[in-house]
Scaffold this active site. Structure first.
Site, PDB file in Angstrom:
ATOM      1  N   ASP A  74      -8.665  -6.577  -4.379  1.00 21.83           N
ATOM      2  CA  ASP A  74      -8.293  -5.449  -3.515  1.00 21.83           C
ATOM      3  C   ASP A  74      -9.482  -4.497  -3.384  1.00 21.83           C
ATOM      4  OD1 ASP A  74      -7.190  -3.116  -2.348  1.00 21.83           O
ATOM      5  OD2 ASP A  74      -5.210  -3.641  -3.109  1.00 21.83           O
TER       6      ASP A  74
ATOM      7  N   SER B  96       0.835  -1.200   0.000  1.00 27.21           N
ATOM      8  CA  SER B  96       0.000   0.000   0.000  1.00 27.21           C
ATOM      9  C   SER B  96       0.873   1.254   0.000  1.00 27.21           C
ATOM     10  CB  SER B  96      -0.943  -0.026   1.212  1.00 27.21           C
ATOM     11  OG  SER B  96      -1.974   0.929   1.049  1.00 27.21           O
TER      12      SER B  96
ATOM     13  N   HIS C 206      -7.046  -6.277  -0.116  1.00 22.74           N
ATOM     14  CA  HIS C 206      -5.967  -5.333   0.191  1.00 22.74           C
ATOM     15  C   HIS C 206      -5.086  -5.800   1.344  1.00 22.74           C
ATOM     16  CE1 HIS C 206      -3.918  -1.505  -0.070  1.00 22.74           C
ATOM     17  NE2 HIS C 206      -4.033  -1.363   1.234  1.00 22.74           N
TER      18      HIS C 206
END
Length: 225
Positions: A104, A31, A140
């Site tokens: 995600d 991320s 994610h």
């Protein structure tokens, strides 16, 4: 700027520490961490043997519309940019592994694919190889739990990092050369031990009692007084 400073400080410490000064380094980021990894590598390519990117984005401004649609018309007001789409074009020699969770729910998977495509333009198959691994049910924050995740990293590491030439000091971080002694702490006292480059080995220094070292320093101070 704060995160970038922290990353550079960590790199300088690693390259100055006697135990890690000559170690092959791989920058890993997930991320926002992926943006940080790209940034530090782009500015210090000779120091790295590889990059691993997981579910990262093109830029903060391009991420906002999918995370907060109501703000899509004012993304230009975002003070944090982290423009990985621009930074990734500056990397020319560091092999990279992309780990993409196709489900995600925060960063749209096309962000990762675009970064992969941009970086792939620079690969030559020898010095720099760009590898893509995707996980059909990865979200994610749970891509790491998907089947084959660690196996993919292990294979890439063996084929890329282990196969790379040994790290040769570049002299770029000359302000922080490996020291003959380092500071350690037992939680209460700070004391100094000799590193592997000094007469006494680091291993022997590790066996020394921090309490004894602290006592010795205290006694020396009393004598000097």
């Amino acid at each position: 700027a704060g995160i970038k400073t922290d990353a550079l400080t960590a790199l300088e410490f690693i390259r100055s520490h006697p135990l890690t000064a000559n170690t092959k380094l791989v920058a890993y980021g997930q991320s926002l961490g992926g943006a940080v990894a790209l940034d530090i590598v782009a500015a210090n390519e000779p120091e790295f043997a590889g990059i691993i990117l997981e579910n990262t984005f093109l830029s903060i401004r391009k991420l906002i519309p999918s995370v907060l649609p109501i703000l899509k018309w004012v993304t230009f007001l975002a003070s944090e940019k982290w423009d990985s789409e621009k930074v990734v074009r500056q990397i020319n020699s560091v092999p990279t592994l992309f780990l993409s969770g196709l489900q995600d729910d925060l960063v749209p998977p096309p962000h990762m694919r675009k970064l992969y495509e941009l970086l792939s333009r620079n690969q030559d198959g020898k010095r720099m190889k760009v590898t893509w691994e995707e996980f059909a049910t990865g979200k994610h924050n749970d891509t790491f739990a998907q089947p084959g995740y660690f196996e993919a990293i292990a294979k890439w590491w063996k084929d890329t990092v282990d196969a790379a030439d040994p790290y040769v000091p570049t002299g770029r971080l000359v302000a922080l050369e490996p020291r003959d002694s380092i500071e350690k702490s037992d939680g209460e006292n700070i004391y100094r031990v000799e590193s592997a480059s000094a007469d006494k080995s680091y291993a022997n220094s590790e066996r020394e009692s921090p309490v004894a070292a602290a006592t010795s320093v205290s006694e020396s101070s009393k004598k000097s007084d």
